[in-house]
Write a protein that holds these residues in place. Structure first.
Motif, mmCIF file in Angstrom:
data_model
loop_
_atom_site.group_PDB
_atom_site.id
_atom_site.type_symbol
_atom_site.label_atom_id
_atom_site.label_comp_id
_atom_site.label_asym_id
_atom_site.label_seq_id
_atom_site.Cartn_x
_atom_site.Cartn_y
_atom_site.Cartn_z
ATOM 1 N N HIS A 192 0.830 -1.214 0.000
ATOM 2 C CA HIS A 192 0.000 0.000 0.000
ATOM 3 C C HIS A 192 0.861 1.259 0.000
ATOM 4 O O HIS A 192 0.354 2.359 -0.243
ATOM 5 C CB HIS A 192 -0.911 -0.004 1.229
ATOM 6 C CG HIS A 192 -2.086 0.928 1.106
ATOM 7 N ND1 HIS A 192 -2.725 1.178 -0.088
ATOM 8 C CD2 HIS A 192 -2.730 1.672 2.041
ATOM 9 C CE1 HIS A 192 -3.719 2.027 0.117
ATOM 10 N NE2 HIS A 192 -3.736 2.353 1.390
ATOM 11 N N LEU A 193 2.158 1.128 0.244
ATOM 12 C CA LEU A 193 3.048 2.276 0.132
ATOM 13 C C LEU A 193 3.165 2.749 -1.315
ATOM 14 O O LEU A 193 3.549 3.886 -1.570
ATOM 15 C CB LEU A 193 4.445 1.931 0.661
ATOM 16 C CG LEU A 193 4.598 1.756 2.170
ATOM 17 C CD1 LEU A 193 6.036 1.416 2.516
ATOM 18 C CD2 LEU A 193 4.166 3.016 2.904
ATOM 19 N N VAL A 194 2.862 1.878 -2.261
ATOM 20 C CA VAL A 194 3.027 2.205 -3.670
ATOM 21 C C VAL A 194 1.881 3.071 -4.182
ATOM 22 O O VAL A 194 2.084 4.054 -4.888
ATOM 23 C CB VAL A 194 3.133 0.911 -4.509
ATOM 24 C CG1 VAL A 194 3.123 1.231 -5.999
ATOM 25 C CG2 VAL A 194 4.382 0.146 -4.142
ATOM 26 N N LEU A 195 0.655 2.714 -3.849
ATOM 27 C CA LEU A 195 -0.489 3.392 -4.436
ATOM 28 C C LEU A 195 -1.742 3.163 -3.611
ATOM 29 O O LEU A 195 -1.764 2.324 -2.713
ATOM 30 C CB LEU A 195 -0.726 2.902 -5.860
ATOM 31 C CG LEU A 195 -1.392 1.534 -6.096
ATOM 32 C CD1 LEU A 195 -1.637 1.338 -7.587
ATOM 33 C CD2 LEU A 195 -0.612 0.381 -5.537
ATOM 34 N N ASP A 196 -2.768 3.978 -3.925
ATOM 35 C CA ASP A 196 -4.084 3.799 -3.310
ATOM 36 C C ASP A 196 -5.070 3.426 -4.420
ATOM 37 O O ASP A 196 -4.674 3.167 -5.564
ATOM 38 C CB ASP A 196 -4.521 5.064 -2.561
ATOM 39 C CG ASP A 196 -4.517 6.298 -3.461
ATOM 40 O OD1 ASP A 196 -4.445 6.140 -4.701
ATOM 41 O OD2 ASP A 196 -4.585 7.415 -2.929
ATOM 42 N N GLY A 197 -6.341 3.404 -4.081
ATOM 43 C CA GLY A 197 -7.333 2.960 -5.052
ATOM 44 C C GLY A 197 -7.396 3.831 -6.299
ATOM 45 O O GLY A 197 -7.443 3.325 -7.427
ATOM 46 N N ALA A 198 -7.395 5.162 -6.113
ATOM 47 C CA ALA A 198 -7.463 6.066 -7.265
ATOM 48 C C ALA A 198 -6.229 5.922 -8.148
ATOM 49 O O ALA A 198 -6.320 5.929 -9.383
ATOM 50 C CB ALA A 198 -7.601 7.507 -6.786
ATOM 51 N N ALA A 199 -5.058 5.764 -7.523
ATOM 52 C CA ALA A 199 -3.835 5.595 -8.301
ATOM 53 C C ALA A 199 -3.841 4.272 -9.050
ATOM 54 O O ALA A 199 -3.289 4.173 -10.155
ATOM 55 C CB ALA A 199 -2.619 5.676 -7.378
ATOM 56 N N ALA A 200 -4.467 3.241 -8.470
ATOM 57 C CA ALA A 200 -4.530 1.941 -9.143
ATOM 58 C C ALA A 200 -5.327 2.041 -10.440
ATOM 59 O O ALA A 200 -4.955 1.443 -11.456
ATOM 60 C CB ALA A 200 -5.149 0.902 -8.213
ATOM 61 N N VAL A 201 -6.423 2.806 -10.413
ATOM 62 C CA VAL A 201 -7.217 2.982 -11.631
ATOM 63 C C VAL A 201 -6.387 3.669 -12.710
ATOM 64 O O VAL A 201 -6.385 3.273 -13.888
ATOM 65 C CB VAL A 201 -8.495 3.797 -11.321
ATOM 66 C CG1 VAL A 201 -9.254 4.108 -12.606
ATOM 67 C CG2 VAL A 201 -9.386 3.032 -10.353
ATOM 68 N N LEU A 202 -5.659 4.707 -12.316
ATOM 69 C CA LEU A 202 -4.804 5.423 -13.267
ATOM 70 C C LEU A 202 -3.705 4.513 -13.797
ATOM 71 O O LEU A 202 -3.405 4.499 -14.996
ATOM 72 C CB LEU A 202 -4.202 6.653 -12.588
ATOM 73 C CG LEU A 202 -3.156 7.430 -13.392
ATOM 74 C CD1 LEU A 202 -3.782 8.025 -14.642
ATOM 75 C CD2 LEU A 202 -2.522 8.521 -12.533
ATOM 76 N N MET A 203 -3.102 3.735 -12.904
ATOM 77 C CA MET A 203 -2.007 2.857 -13.304
ATOM 78 C C MET A 203 -2.471 1.825 -14.328
ATOM 79 O O MET A 203 -1.789 1.580 -15.331
ATOM 80 C CB MET A 203 -1.437 2.139 -12.082
ATOM 81 C CG MET A 203 -0.268 1.227 -12.373
ATOM 82 S SD MET A 203 -0.020 -0.041 -11.110
ATOM 83 C CE MET A 203 -1.399 -1.150 -11.461
ATOM 84 N N MET A 204 -3.639 1.220 -14.085
ATOM 85 C CA MET A 204 -4.129 0.203 -15.010
ATOM 86 C C MET A 204 -4.433 0.795 -16.381
ATOM 87 O O MET A 204 -4.137 0.188 -17.413
ATOM 88 C CB MET A 204 -5.376 -0.474 -14.423
ATOM 89 C CG MET A 204 -5.075 -1.371 -13.230
ATOM 90 S SD MET A 204 -6.515 -2.297 -12.653
ATOM 91 C CE MET A 204 -7.539 -0.970 -11.982
ATOM 92 N N ALA A 205 -5.014 1.998 -16.400
ATOM 93 C CA ALA A 205 -5.325 2.635 -17.681
ATOM 94 C C ALA A 205 -4.049 2.973 -18.440
ATOM 95 O O ALA A 205 -3.956 2.757 -19.656
ATOM 96 C CB ALA A 205 -6.159 3.891 -17.446
ATOM 97 N N GLU A 206 -3.074 3.495 -17.732
ATOM 98 C CA GLU A 206 -1.825 3.862 -18.393
ATOM 99 C C GLU A 206 -1.050 2.626 -18.853
ATOM 100 O O GLU A 206 -0.407 2.641 -19.906
ATOM 101 C CB GLU A 206 -0.957 4.697 -17.452
ATOM 102 C CG GLU A 206 -1.494 6.088 -17.193
ATOM 103 C CD GLU A 206 -0.498 6.972 -16.460
ATOM 104 O OE1 GLU A 206 -0.740 8.187 -16.405
ATOM 105 O OE2 GLU A 206 0.516 6.444 -15.961
ATOM 106 N N THR A 207 -1.109 1.559 -18.066
ATOM 107 C CA THR A 207 -0.393 0.340 -18.440
ATOM 108 C C THR A 207 -1.007 -0.290 -19.683
ATOM 109 O O THR A 207 -0.290 -0.760 -20.580
ATOM 110 C CB THR A 207 -0.407 -0.666 -17.280
ATOM 111 O OG1 THR A 207 0.184 -0.064 -16.117
ATOM 112 C CG2 THR A 207 0.383 -1.914 -17.631
ATOM 113 N N ASP A 208 -2.327 -0.312 -19.760
ATOM 114 C CA ASP A 208 -2.983 -0.871 -20.946
ATOM 115 C C ASP A 208 -2.614 -0.089 -22.204
ATOM 116 O O ASP A 208 -2.433 -0.664 -23.284
ATOM 117 C CB ASP A 208 -4.501 -0.874 -20.762
ATOM 118 C CG ASP A 208 -4.963 -1.903 -19.735
ATOM 119 O OD1 ASP A 208 -4.184 -2.839 -19.454
ATOM 120 O OD2 ASP A 208 -6.086 -1.754 -19.210
ATOM 121 N N ALA A 209 -2.509 1.246 -22.052
ATOM 122 C CA ALA A 209 -2.209 2.096 -23.209
ATOM 123 C C ALA A 209 -0.717 2.338 -23.392
ATOM 124 O O ALA A 209 -0.318 2.951 -24.382
ATOM 125 C CB ALA A 209 -2.926 3.437 -23.065
#
Length: 221
Positions: A121-138
């Motif tokens: 959880h030091l890496v990210l929170d829920g909102a950051a996870a959504v951003l990370m997944m979108a950026e990783t897919d693209a």
């Protein structure tokens, strides 16, 4: 996290599209570690003080490959992926010596079936996870509107926030201190204390003769 004894890990196992290769999964892990500075963060203990947050510019990370056999590769792969995820979540992160990211790929029937990604959880929170997944897919390489640039890491963000907070505090006190009336309490009759004996923080005690009486009246009301 320390009090709970848990890393509050985020992430999990997800099936991979047909045709996904081991190189594709390696590329995803490489992208994550390269783009997000928090995934290259470790903590350095400092005795009784709070730890330092250290962001490394380079390093190596392992991608675990779990081979699932069996007569039904898809079903067995799902079971193995669940077991790997459970192990990742149950094993505490060593934030001093280990990256706060764990990733594995489950291989079965000649194909990559599942990927398991678990992060502290030091890496990210829920909102950051959504951003990370979108950026990783693209495979986003440009900054996202409303977010700091990709190469802006925790040190830069902390410095900017510290500067903004300091400026806001100065503005606040510059406004309010000018409206404070003059001192009404007479100066202390205690002798001056030489600088070498002055405490780091001064304290004061106000003795009120009216307060005890008022408290008794309120208690009896």
């Amino acid at each position: 996290m320390t009090a709970l004894g848990q890393d509050l890990a985020m992430g999990g196992a997800h099936p991979l599209p047909t045709g996904t290769t081991l190189g594709d999964v390696e590329g995803e892990l490489r992208y994550l570690m390269s783009r997000y500075d928090t995934m290259r963060t470790r903590l350095v203990p400092r005795g009784d003080g709070p730890p330092w947050q250290v962001v490394c510019s380079r390093g190596e990370i392992d991608l675990e490959v779990a081979d699932a056999g069996g007569s039904d590769p898809a079903e067995v792969a799902a079971q193995v992926a669940g077991q790997v995820e459970a192990r990742y979540r149950a094993t505490p992160f060593d934030h001093v010596h280990e990256w706060p990211v764990r990733m594995a790929v489950v291989h079965a029937g000649g194909e990559c079936r599942f990927a398991v990604l678990v992060m502290s959880h030091l890496v990210l929170d829920g909102a950051a996870a959504v951003l990370m997944m979108a950026e990783t897919d693209a495979r986003t390489t440009t900054p996202v509107q409303g977010h700091p640039p990709a190469r802006t890491g925790p040190p830069s963000v902390a410095a900017r926030r510290r500067a903004r907070q300091n400026a806001a505090a100065l503005r606040h006190w510059d406004t309010h201190l000018r409206s404070v009336p003059g001192f009404t309490v007479p100066p202390s009759r205690r002798p001056a204390v030489p600088p070498s004996r002055r405490p780091r923080h001064w304290t004061g005690i106000l003795h009120s003769t009216a307060l005890p009486v008022a408290l008794r009246e309120v208690a009896c009301a």
